[in-house]
Motif scaffolding. Structure first.
Motif, PDB file in Angstrom:
ATOM      1  N   LEU A 230     -20.094 -55.656 -22.495  1.00  0.00           N
ATOM      2  CA  LEU A 230     -19.697 -55.574 -23.903  1.00  0.00           C
ATOM      3  C   LEU A 230     -18.621 -54.516 -24.056  1.00  0.00           C
ATOM      4  O   LEU A 230     -18.775 -53.383 -23.597  1.00  0.00           O
ATOM      5  CB  LEU A 230     -20.908 -55.210 -24.773  1.00  0.00           C
ATOM      6  N   GLY A 231     -17.529 -54.876 -24.711  1.00  0.00           N
ATOM      7  CA  GLY A 231     -16.467 -53.928 -25.008  1.00  0.00           C
ATOM      8  C   GLY A 231     -16.280 -53.801 -26.505  1.00  0.00           C
ATOM      9  O   GLY A 231     -16.453 -54.770 -27.250  1.00  0.00           O
ATOM     10  N   VAL A 232     -15.937 -52.599 -26.958  1.00  0.00           N
ATOM     11  CA  VAL A 232     -15.644 -52.365 -28.374  1.00  0.00           C
ATOM     12  C   VAL A 232     -14.439 -51.435 -28.462  1.00  0.00           C
ATOM     13  O   VAL A 232     -14.248 -50.552 -27.626  1.00  0.00           O
ATOM     14  CB  VAL A 232     -16.849 -51.754 -29.119  1.00  0.00           C
ATOM     15  N   GLY A 233     -13.614 -51.648 -29.475  1.00  0.00           N
ATOM     16  CA  GLY A 233     -12.428 -50.821 -29.636  1.00  0.00           C
ATOM     17  C   GLY A 233     -11.860 -50.906 -31.034  1.00  0.00           C
ATOM     18  O   GLY A 233     -12.353 -51.672 -31.869  1.00  0.00           O
ATOM     19  N   GLY A 234     -10.811 -50.099 -31.273  1.00  0.00           N
ATOM     20  CA  GLY A 234     -10.279 -50.062 -32.615  1.00  0.00           C
ATOM     21  C   GLY A 234      -8.787 -49.821 -32.736  1.00  0.00           C
ATOM     22  O   GLY A 234      -8.270 -49.819 -33.851  1.00  0.00           O
TER      23      GLY A 234
ATOM     24  N   ASP B 272     -17.714 -60.133 -21.414  1.00  0.00           N
ATOM     25  CA  ASP B 272     -18.495 -61.230 -21.990  1.00  0.00           C
ATOM     26  C   ASP B 272     -18.272 -61.307 -23.492  1.00  0.00           C
ATOM     27  O   ASP B 272     -18.187 -62.395 -24.076  1.00  0.00           O
ATOM     28  CB  ASP B 272     -19.992 -61.014 -21.716  1.00  0.00           C
ATOM     29  N   GLU B 273     -18.176 -60.148 -24.100  1.00  0.00           N
ATOM     30  CA  GLU B 273     -17.972 -60.073 -25.545  1.00  0.00           C
ATOM     31  C   GLU B 273     -17.166 -58.817 -25.855  1.00  0.00           C
ATOM     32  O   GLU B 273     -17.412 -57.757 -25.291  1.00  0.00           O
ATOM     33  CB  GLU B 273     -19.326 -60.021 -26.253  1.00  0.00           C
TER      34      GLU B 273
ATOM     35  N   ARG C 186     -27.276 -55.476 -29.131  1.00  0.00           N
ATOM     36  CA  ARG C 186     -26.694 -56.458 -28.213  1.00  0.00           C
ATOM     37  C   ARG C 186     -27.029 -56.138 -26.766  1.00  0.00           C
ATOM     38  O   ARG C 186     -27.374 -57.035 -25.995  1.00  0.00           O
ATOM     39  CB  ARG C 186     -25.179 -56.530 -28.419  1.00  0.00           C
ATOM     40  N   VAL C 187     -26.908 -54.881 -26.344  1.00  0.00           N
ATOM     41  CA  VAL C 187     -27.110 -54.569 -24.923  1.00  0.00           C
ATOM     42  C   VAL C 187     -28.576 -54.554 -24.542  1.00  0.00           C
ATOM     43  O   VAL C 187     -28.920 -54.840 -23.388  1.00  0.00           O
ATOM     44  CB  VAL C 187     -26.441 -53.226 -24.540  1.00  0.00           C
TER      45      VAL C 187
ATOM     46  N   PHE D 176     -23.211 -53.333 -19.167  1.00  0.00           N
ATOM     47  CA  PHE D 176     -22.041 -52.456 -19.002  1.00  0.00           C
ATOM     48  C   PHE D 176     -21.388 -52.369 -20.376  1.00  0.00           C
ATOM     49  O   PHE D 176     -20.946 -53.379 -20.921  1.00  0.00           O
ATOM     50  CB  PHE D 176     -21.072 -53.066 -17.975  1.00  0.00           C
ATOM     51  N   LEU D 177     -21.355 -51.174 -20.946  1.00  0.00           N
ATOM     52  CA  LEU D 177     -20.792 -50.975 -22.284  1.00  0.00           C
ATOM     53  C   LEU D 177     -19.541 -50.111 -22.196  1.00  0.00           C
ATOM     54  O   LEU D 177     -19.570 -49.015 -21.638  1.00  0.00           O
ATOM     55  CB  LEU D 177     -21.819 -50.302 -23.200  1.00  0.00           C
ATOM     56  N   PHE D 178     -18.445 -50.620 -22.750  1.00  0.00           N
ATOM     57  CA  PHE D 178     -17.209 -49.843 -22.856  1.00  0.00           C
ATOM     58  C   PHE D 178     -16.888 -49.642 -24.332  1.00  0.00           C
ATOM     59  O   PHE D 178     -16.941 -50.586 -25.121  1.00  0.00           O
ATOM     60  CB  PHE D 178     -16.037 -50.584 -22.193  1.00  0.00           C
TER      61      PHE D 178
END
Length: 268
Positions: free
Chosen positions: A91-95, A109-110, A142-143, A150-152
Motif C-alpha cells: 500500500l502506498g499513500v502520498g500527497g 497493489d493500491e 487496509r493493512v 508493506f506500507l509506504f
C-alpha cells in the motif's frame, strides 16, 4: 533533530544522511530502486545505511554484487514489486503531485492520493485531510487484513507552505511566504537576491520546524495503531535550503538540499 522529533527520537538515533536526489521524483526513484539515503560515518550500528557497508535490499536485476554484502535480494523492477512477489500486500499513500503519476505508483497493489491541487501554486493553502497521515485509521484498516504488508507513506507536511491543515499560519507568515515565493527552487536574479534577510529565512525555517513537530505526532499515532511487529525506515526525500548561499527551497544541487534525517528500527 532530536528536539523536533521528540516522540521518534525516543525510538533511537536520528542520523544525518545524504539522499540521491534534490526533489521528490529522483529521490523516490532511487529509494524504490533499493537505495536508502547514506550515512557518512560507518559503524556496526548503521552498517546497512553506509556506502561502505552491507546493503539492506537489492534488486536481482541490478549490477551483480556479492551475496554476502546484501541482506535481501528482490525480484522485479522495484522493491515494491519485489515484496509483492514475496506475498506482501503493498500500500502506498502520498500527497505531492508526483504521486499522481504512475511512474511512482504503478507497482503498488493500491495507491491512495490525498493531496490537493498544487499544479498552479505549490504555496497554496492546504486543508486537513490532504495529508496521508490525516487518514491513519483508513490505512491501518487496509493493512491489518494481511499477514504480510508493506506500507509506504509520502508525508508532505514539511513542504512549502509548511502547513498541514491543522497548523494555522498568521497573516504575517503568509505575507512572508508570498515574499519568499520568487526565490523558491533556487531562483536567483539581480532583483531578488536580497529579497529576504537572515531573520526572515530563520522565520521560514521555524515554520517548517512546527510542521515537523506536527508530523512527529502523526507518525507516533500511526505506529501505535499499526499491527505489530513491524520494521520501519523514516527518511527525508530531500532537504530544504533557508538562505545558505542566498538560495531558498530545493530542487537544485546544494549540501543543504541532499541532507536528510534517517531513522530505522523495529516495533515489537
Amino acid at each position: 533533530l532530536h528536539q523536533v522529533y521528540k516522540t521518534l527520537a525516543s525510538l533511537g538515533v536520528i542520523h544525518c544522511a545524504e539522499v540521491y536526489g534534490t526533489y521528490t521524483l529522483p529521490s523516490h526513484i532511487s529509494t524504490f530502486a533499493g537505495y536508502f539515503p547514506k550515512i557518512k560515518e560507518y559503524n556496526k550500528d548503521n552498517d546497512y545505511f553506509c556506502r561502505n557497508g552491507h546493503q539492506f535490499w537489492r534488486l536481482k536485476s541490478a549490477r551483480a554484487k556479492r551475496t554476502d554484502m546484501v541482506d535481501v535480494f528482490l525480484e522485479g523492477d522495484t522493491i515494491i514489486e519485489g515484496y509483492k512477489k514475496r506475498g506482501f500486500y503493498t500500500l502506498g499513500v502520498g500527497g505531492v503531485r508526483w504521486f499522481r503519476s504512475g511512474l511512482l505508483t504503478k507497482h503498488f497493489d493500491e495507491f491512495m492520493y490525498f493531496g490537493g491541487e498544487d499544479y498552479g501554486d505549490v504555496f497554496a493553502r492546504r486543508k486537513f485531510g490532504e495529508f496521508a497521515l490525516d487518514n491513519i485509521d483508513d490505512l491501518v484498516e487496509r493493512v491489518q487484513k494481511y499477514n504480510k504488508w508493506f506500507l509506504f507513506s509520502n508525508c508532505h507536511e514539511t513542504h512549502v507552505p509548511y502547513d498541514d491543515g491543522a497548523i494555522q499560519h498568521s497573516d504575517k507568515e503568509w505575507e512572508l511566504l508570498k515574499k519568499a515565493k520568487p526565490l523558491w527552487g533556487g531562483k536567483i536574479n539581480n532583483n531578488d537576491v536580497h529579497l529576504l534577510n537572515i531573520q526572515e529565512f530563520e522565520k521560514l525555517q521555524i515554520m517548517q520546524i512546527k510542521a515537523l513537530e506536527s508530523l512527529d505526532l502523526k507518525i507516533s499515532n500511526l505506529f501505535k495503531k499499526l499491527p505489530k511487529p513491524f520494521a520501519y525506515v523514516i527518511m527525508g526525500d530531500h532537504g530544504e535550503n533557508f538562505g545558505e548561499d542566498g538560495l531558498y527551497g530545493h530542487g537544485f544541487p546544494h549540501p543543504s538540499v541532499i541532507e536528510v534525517p534517517l531513522l530505522y528500527g523495529k516495533i515489537e
